[in-house]
Design a protein around this motif. Structure first.
Motif, PDB file in Angstrom:
ATOM      1  N   VAL A  45       0.851  -1.183   0.000  1.00  0.00           N
ATOM      2  CA  VAL A  45       0.000   0.000   0.000  1.00  0.00           C
ATOM      3  C   VAL A  45       0.893   1.241   0.000  1.00  0.00           C
ATOM      4  O   VAL A  45       1.703   1.428   0.896  1.00  0.00           O
TER       5      VAL A  45
ATOM      6  N   LEU B 124      -4.788   1.515  -2.066  1.00  0.00           N
ATOM      7  CA  LEU B 124      -5.544   0.917  -0.972  1.00  0.00           C
ATOM      8  C   LEU B 124      -6.962   0.576  -1.421  1.00  0.00           C
ATOM      9  O   LEU B 124      -7.464  -0.528  -1.158  1.00  0.00           O
TER      10      LEU B 124
ATOM     11  N   LYS C 187      -6.916  -2.405  -3.864  1.00  0.00           N
ATOM     12  CA  LYS C 187      -6.673  -3.661  -3.151  1.00  0.00           C
ATOM     13  C   LYS C 187      -7.944  -4.103  -2.414  1.00  0.00           C
ATOM     14  O   LYS C 187      -8.320  -5.288  -2.445  1.00  0.00           O
ATOM     15  N   TYR C 188      -8.603  -3.160  -1.751  1.00  0.00           N
ATOM     16  CA  TYR C 188      -9.829  -3.474  -1.026  1.00  0.00           C
ATOM     17  C   TYR C 188     -10.896  -4.039  -1.970  1.00  0.00           C
ATOM     18  O   TYR C 188     -11.539  -5.053  -1.669  1.00  0.00           O
TER      19      TYR C 188
ATOM     20  N   CYS D  65      -5.653 -11.346   3.591  1.00  0.00           N
ATOM     21  CA  CYS D  65      -6.111  -9.951   3.627  1.00  0.00           C
ATOM     22  C   CYS D  65      -5.298  -9.137   4.633  1.00  0.00           C
ATOM     23  O   CYS D  65      -4.850  -8.022   4.346  1.00  0.00           O
ATOM     24  N   TYR D  66      -5.138  -9.700   5.802  1.00  0.00           N
ATOM     25  CA  TYR D  66      -4.472  -9.010   6.917  1.00  0.00           C
ATOM     26  C   TYR D  66      -3.071  -8.555   6.525  1.00  0.00           C
ATOM     27  O   TYR D  66      -2.704  -7.382   6.706  1.00  0.00           O
TER      28      TYR D  66
ATOM     29  N   SER E  76      -1.758  -8.591   3.390  1.00  0.00           N
ATOM     30  CA  SER E  76      -1.739  -7.839   2.139  1.00  0.00           C
ATOM     31  C   SER E  76      -2.015  -6.361   2.368  1.00  0.00           C
ATOM     32  O   SER E  76      -1.441  -5.498   1.713  1.00  0.00           O
ATOM     33  N   PHE E  77      -2.889  -6.054   3.337  1.00  0.00           N
ATOM     34  CA  PHE E  77      -3.178  -4.660   3.655  1.00  0.00           C
ATOM     35  C   PHE E  77      -2.115  -4.048   4.564  1.00  0.00           C
ATOM     36  O   PHE E  77      -2.173  -2.863   4.879  1.00  0.00           O
TER      37      PHE E  77
ATOM     38  N   GLN F 206      -5.980   2.356   6.642  1.00  0.00           N
ATOM     39  CA  GLN F 206      -5.571   0.966   6.789  1.00  0.00           C
ATOM     40  C   GLN F 206      -6.079   0.392   8.102  1.00  0.00           C
ATOM     41  O   GLN F 206      -6.558  -0.741   8.155  1.00  0.00           O
TER      42      GLN F 206
ATOM     43  N   TYR G 299      -9.704  -0.481   7.877  1.00  0.00           N
ATOM     44  CA  TYR G 299      -9.957  -1.737   7.180  1.00  0.00           C
ATOM     45  C   TYR G 299      -9.827  -2.904   8.151  1.00  0.00           C
ATOM     46  O   TYR G 299     -10.541  -3.903   8.053  1.00  0.00           O
TER      47      TYR G 299
END
Length: 318
Positions: free
Chosen positions: A229, A235, A238-239, A280-281, A283-284, A306, A309
């Protein structure tokens, strides 16, 4: 029961399929693609142009982090070296030896590095594009592979010129003109000015947009999920990519079931859901280590988003 039916209708709507059976089949394909589609990115160029730093940056690592590609003022890559992405193991960054070195002659370079193994090439340069870069681009073109020119260390160029009273805008335009002049025989292809240490600056976003446009759909999603990110736009993208995959994980795991439906589990496949949420965790960049690094690189509003999210409801198993 009514809530479950509402959830089921929402999942069907997300799938774009008219029946649950067809939605299940499509979801299974999506989940399989999420886990098994591979992306191999080759980074090449002459010695000392910042190839290894670029490999590290794409993987969300700093040069000093554990598992980072080694960097130095001399040639540190003596053979094609694969660096798996730390959170997306199906994404591999390949740090290739510098073209024109004693072990990798320009004339046989493509064959020696096994060009067929890579989805596309990043040709890096820290100064003028040289004869070997041009030769390499022509060889890649002959093999019908995509390539992208990257002028690295742009932040250093800008800082050096600012000491002489030259503005950043003037320096960037000068570099672009020089690149276009050197590459005019190739079209010229677009050139992206970047800094591996400051992805949010210069042309990295434009590079990503070009990569996404030219990759197949399944590889495009994998790329977006794997990138660090570095801006609000990255961001959001990606979301949305993970959100698009969430319905497939929910259906395939049996998280929301309408019994009796053949082929759909009545129980939640916890391992599948946990694997997806873990992806997810990281990657963000929501783990403590990544958040600390991010706070040093971007402004606080991006960092706050972030964190938000992280607080979104994500209980796929209801």
């Amino acid at each position: 029961m009514a809530d479950q039916q509402d959830d089921l209708r929402a999942l069907l709507n997300d799938s774009g399929e008219p029946t649950l059976e067809r939605a299940i089949a499509k979801a299974r394909e999506e989940v399989d693609r999420l886990d098994n589609v591979t992306l191999n990115i080759a980074v090449t160029g002459e010695t000392g142009v910042g190839k290894s730093s670029f490999v590290n940056a794409i993987r969300g690592l700093q040069d000093t982090d554990e598992g980072a590609a080694p960097t130095g003022v001399t040639e540190t890559t003596m053979e094609p070296t694969m660096y798996p992405h730390p959170t997306m193991p199906n994404v591999n960054l390949w740090d290739l030896p510098g073209i024109g070195t004693i072990h990798f002659k320009a004339q046989t370079y493509m064959k020696d590095v096994k060009y067929q193994n890579y989805d596309f090439f990043i040709i890096a340069s820290a100064g003028r594009f040289r004869e070997n870069d041009m030769m390499l681009a022509n060889e890649i073109k002959k093999k019908k592979k995509n390539f992208y020119f990257v002028h690295s260390k742009t932040d250093i160029d800008v800082a050096n010129e600012e000491r002489k009273g030259v503005t950043e805008e003037e320096t960037l335009q000068k570099i672009r003109n020089n690149c276009l002049e050197n590459l005019r025989t190739l079209g010229p292809p677009p050139v992206f000015l970047i800094s591996s240490h400051y992805l949010e600056r210069f042309d990295f976003q434009e590079l990503v947009i070009n990569l996404e446009r030219e990759l197949p759909d399944e590889k495009r999603d994998v790329l977006v999920m794997s990138l660090p990110v570095y801006s609000k736009q990255s961001l959001d993208k990606k979301y949305n990519t993970f959100k698009k995959a969430a319905w497939a994980v929910a259906i395939t795991s049996g998280a929301i079931a309408a019994a009796p439906v053949p082929g759909l589990s009545l129980a939640c496949d916890v391992a599948m859901v946990v694997s997806f949420l873990t992806k997810c965790y990281y990657s963000f960049g929501l783990d403590d280590r990544s958040l600390e690094k991010m706070s040093e690189r971007v402004n606080k509003p991006i960092l706050q988003m972030q964190l938000e999210y992280l607080l979104l409801p994500h209980d796929l198993c209801s």
